[in-house]
Scaffold this active site. Structure first.
Site, short mmCIF file in Angstrom:
data_model
loop_
_atom_site.label_atom_id
_atom_site.label_comp_id
_atom_site.label_asym_id
_atom_site.label_seq_id
_atom_site.Cartn_x
_atom_site.Cartn_y
_atom_site.Cartn_z
N ASN A 482 0.77 -1.14 0.10
CA ASN A 482 0.21 -0.23 -0.01
C ASN A 482 0.85 1.22 0.07
O ASN A 482 1.39 2.02 1.10
CB ASN A 482 -0.88 0.01 1.47
CG ASN A 482 -2.01 1.09 1.04
OD1 ASN A 482 -1.79 2.28 0.51
ND2 ASN A 482 -3.04 0.84 1.70
N ASP A 483 1.28 1.70 -1.38
CA ASP A 483 2.04 2.86 -1.39
C ASP A 483 1.62 4.06 -0.63
O ASP A 483 2.29 4.94 -0.19
CB ASP A 483 1.89 3.41 -2.66
CG ASP A 483 2.63 2.56 -3.85
OD1 ASP A 483 3.58 2.08 -3.47
OD2 ASP A 483 2.40 2.76 -5.00
N CYS A 484 0.25 4.06 0.01
CA CYS A 484 -0.39 5.25 0.64
C CYS A 484 -0.10 5.26 1.99
O CYS A 484 -0.58 6.03 2.77
CB CYS A 484 -1.60 5.48 0.07
SG CYS A 484 -1.54 5.85 -1.53
#
Ligand code: GLC
Ligand code: GLC
Length: 814
Positions: A482-484
């Site tokens: 999850n890049d975020c």
């Protein structure tokens, strides 16, 4: 509401209303030359790299959306129309866009004239071929005027839309009979040009945009077309374009067929010129000759169809459900190949000037296409692995043109290394080719630092072992999958990127998703060690320790925690106000079977059903964040229900489906699959908005303003993971080191289905029967009539055809 229909026999989606809720696109090309084409013939093409070799211009986020493309104008008296409806938007008597496998066909009819435009990139050729037929179905003679149109991009798609003080002075073209050449910058550092030809004499041409369109007109009403006469303009600077003008006289019943070719040619440094200032056109002429007749074009189209026959023949199901069959047999594998070609570079949501190839993205994409193109998959693995660092970590992205890691995009995503184990093991299971592990592969593309590929995997594994936090769980770094979820970022400056800005390095944020990933792919690594007779005791201890850490520190009571933040506080826990539960750790920990005996998997998956599931799929987290949480980062910047903040991120839904199959709940797994499968959402196209034949990255979740609305179609790991979930875990035909493992997990009311699987050179015709109404369990396995113990169909050598019969039942034959 639908805007078209599937034509499964033709392997096409037929769009019958040009006013789709968003441009519905297709991809042309399979090797080095690519085009994006919308249902109204919009889009652009490029050679190899959508940023550095953009051939035709495209304007993003335009008003109206999607203007610019391959436009053919037919002027019939005072009426001007296009085969694909746009840009003139003249109401057609009939419109059809048929998006097929690597080609698109536009059928338009107006006032008794029928046009059919077929666009494709032939195999082995660096050009788009456009076959255009115009048929007079009226009972009067028609004197039509036909204008083609393409707008050149000045090669670098980024500077093309920024540097006007230079750009508007550099454009150069050549006109030679029916061929219009674009040669901007050719006389200096470039050795390539583009051309646009037609296989017939022309009555006129234009190469200067303003001359053709007029300063105050648009694509929908170019002055030259409206007045029925080209200007024969030769561009010097400003905006070079290419437009042919042909007079087409048709008696009633008569048809005219034309072939246009839009191609790209590179010349050797010493063979650039024919004479001073005149480009060497031999390369273009060679390509043009290949398609000088319609017969040659049709033969190339047939080759393309054969190519897809071969790729798709690897896996064909007959499930009894036509929507399932069309996803599995046609569209999902097709999308997987597009993600292979494009990674995340060029779509109608990816500009082609931003992202290169992601380390994690490309490794995951691979599990969706390795069965179709194993040789190319092998090369991809070696390219990816060569961007790994010596400590096992990796550049987050690399550039397709250079295959070099790209330091501008950020690094330290601590999940990255483990995905390499996934892709390599998937490759070996598919092909049986363990020799890939002996290939010599550099680190950071430096040949002086190289080891065999197996050592790369060892370093991937050890990277996690060497980066554990206070609970014995993997440190998250910049983010995990999850890049975020940016637990070390603490960004207060809106001009900073969450992906690249400096992070705190003294924190101890840990990820339960990486923990699950480590257990799952750590076991895979151990299996590879066993195949190589390497002692596995130490690796096994690390995996066992991780399982313990998850059980002790990663269980929240009813589900797996998501993480510990910088301060060591729980993320994804009942004790949080928002973001109490997240999908990723439920997916990875249940796929890894952590705590299955104690019922943790079942409980976690029940919590998913209770808290994350909605009509349109499974949301990423719940409740979605309604405020910016400094210590969580980008995830909390998105409005609730979108993207990584409570959106249905279709990439991770299959992790839950697979988790469900591991505990035998086939009805649930298949239900989840159907909720996001595009063919199953076709009926609600006005809400879904994206193409009903391919997956989108995201569907707005239950906390969103408009739940069910999708975005970011085409280039997403969703394609590969859904492929694996449906083909290997639900339908249960799973390549393994020593054969095809048959382990279906299906809805109880399925009676029978068949799968034809080509595997290591032979064809296996598998019939699965379910007389006892179960979801899972192989009760009997017959291979060519012989009773076989267990559920593995052994590798039976190349070239044969083998009948496999599977009877499901509670009692297994293991
Ligand atoms: C995008 C990225 C992928 C990432 C995902 C979740 O799809 O391409 O790398 O894992 O978003 O943030
Ligand atoms: C943004 C997107 C995410 C994507 C990332 C790639 O954070 O939300 O989906 O993975 O950009 O850089």
């Amino acid at each position: 509401m639908k805007y078209g229909r599937f034509d499964d026999n033709a392997r096409e989606y037929v769009i019958e209303d040009p006013r789709t809720p968003h441009p519905w696109i297709n991809y042309l090309g399979n090797e080095e030359f690519f085009g994006l084409v919308s249902n109204t013939a919009g889009g652009y093409c490029f050679y190899k790299d959508a940023k550095f070799r953009r051939l035709t211009r495209y304007r993003y986020n335009n008003v109206p959306m999607d203007v610019g493309g391959r436009y053919y104008y037919i002027k019939d008296g005072e009426t001007v129309w296009n085969p694909g409806w746009k840009p003139s938007q003249t109401e057609l008597d009939h419109y059809e866009c048929r998006h097929g496998l690597s080609y698109s066909r536009f059928i338009g009819e107006k006032d008794g004239v029928k046009s059919e435009l077929t666009c494709f990139v032939p195999l082995g050729v660096n050009a788009e071929v456009h076959k255009l037929s115009i048929e007079n179905n009226s009972d009067i003679k028609k004197s039509l005027q036909l204008f083609s149109f393409a707008e050149w991009c000045l090669w670098n798609a980024q500077t093309d839309m920024e540097n006007f003080q230079r750009n508007l002075s550099i454009g150069e073209v050549e006109v030679d009979g029916s061929v219009l050449y674009h040669k901007t910058e050719y006389k200096e550092r470039r050795n390539h040009y583009a051309f646009y030809s037609v296989n017939a004499p022309i009555s006129g041409f234009d190469t200067d945009r303003e001359a053709f369109i007029g300063m105050y007109n648009g694509f929908e009403n170019p002055q030259a077309v409206m007045e029925g006469a080209s200007r024969n303009s030769v561009a010097h600077g400003w905006s070079p374009v290419a437009s042919h003008y042909l007079d087409v006289e048709l008696e009633p019943g008569e048809t005219r067929e034309l072939v246009f070719v839009l191609g790209y040619v590179e010349n050797a440094e010493d063979a650039k010129w024919e004479s001073k200032g005149v480009i060497n056109k031999a390369g273009a002429k060679r390509i043009i000759r290949k398609f000088e007749t319609v017969e040659k074009v049709d033969a190339a189209l047939a080759d393309l169809a054969d190519y897809w026959d071969r790729l798709l023949a690897t896996y064909q199901v007959n499930s009894g459900d036509e929507k399932t069959d069309r996803m599995v047999n046609i569209w999902n594998p097709y999308q997987c190949m597009v993600t292979f070609n494009m990674s995340r570079s060029a779509s109608f949501f990816e500009s082609g000037i931003g992202r290169g190839m992601g380390f994690r993205d490309s490794n995951q994409d691979l599990i969706g296409f390795v069965h179709q193109v194993p040789e190319r998959a092998k090369q991809r693995i070696l390219d990816i692995a060569a961007t790994q660092f010596e400590d096992g970590s990796a550049y987050h992205q690399y550039q397709p043109l250079t295959k070099r890691g790209n330091a501008d995009i950020g690094a330290n995503f601590n999940d990255d290394p483990l995905w390499l184990i996934l892709s390599v093991s998937a490759y070996i299971k598919e092909t049986g080719d363990g020799s890939i592990l002996d290939e010599t592969v550099p680190y950071d593309n430096d040949d002086s630092k190289a080891t065999d590929l197996f050592e790369h995997l060892t370093r991937s594994f050890n990277f996690t072992v060497n980066h554990l936090g206070p609970h014995g769980l993997p440190l998250i770094g910049r983010a995990d999958w999850n890049d975020c979820l940016n637990l070390n970022c603490f960004s207060k400056d809106p001009n900073e990127s969450f992906q690249t800005t400096e992070n705190q390095t003294d924190g101890s944020a840990e990820s339960l998703m990486i923990a699950g990933e480590f257990v799952l792919y750590g076991r895979e690594y151990i299996r590879l060690c066993t195949l190589r007779d390497i002692d596995t005791a130490a690796a096994q201890q690390h995996v066992d320790a991780m399982v313990e850490s998850v059980k002790v520190h990663g269980w929240d009571g009813d589900w797996f925690l998501r993480a510990y933040d910088y301060y060591g506080r729980k993320v994804g826990s009942e004790e949080n106000e928002e973001g109490k539960i997240f999908i990723e750790s439920q997916g990875f920990c249940t796929m890894a079977g952590i705590g299955r005996e104690e019922g943790l998997c079942e409980k976690a998956l029940d919590s998913v059903a209770e808290r994350l599931l909605c009509e349109h799929g499974i949301v990423l987290n719940n409740p979605a964040f309604t405020e910016y949480v400094l210590e969580y980062g980008e995830i909390s910047t998105y409005p609730a229900g979108y993207k990584e903040n409570g959106g249905i991120f279709c990439h991770n839904n299959p992790w839950i489906m697979i988790g469900e199959t591991k505990i035998g709940r086939g009805d649930r797994a298949y239900d989840y699959w159907k909720r996001i499968a595009p063919a199953h959402r076709e009926e609600i196209s006005e809400l879904h908005r994206m193409e009903p034949y391919v997956y989108s990255q995201m569907i707005a979740g239950k906390d969103a303003f408009r739940p069910g609305e999708a975005k970011n179609s085409w280039l997403t790991g969703t394609a590969a993971w859904n492929w694996v979930a449906i083909s290997q875990y639900i339908l249960g035909i799973h390549p393994d080191y020593d054969g095809l493992r048959i382990d279906p997990c299906i809805p109880k009311d399925w009676k029978e289905y068949t799968v034809t699987r080509r595997f290591r050179g032979a064809e296996y015709r598998i019939t699965v029967k379910n007389p006892n109404g179960v979801s899972k369990g192989v009760f009997m396995l017959l291979v060519d009539g012989d009773l076989t113990k267990g559920n593995i169909v052994p590798v039976l050598g190349e070239h044969g055809v083998h009948e496999v019969e599977v009877i499901l039942g509670e009692k297994t034959n293991g």
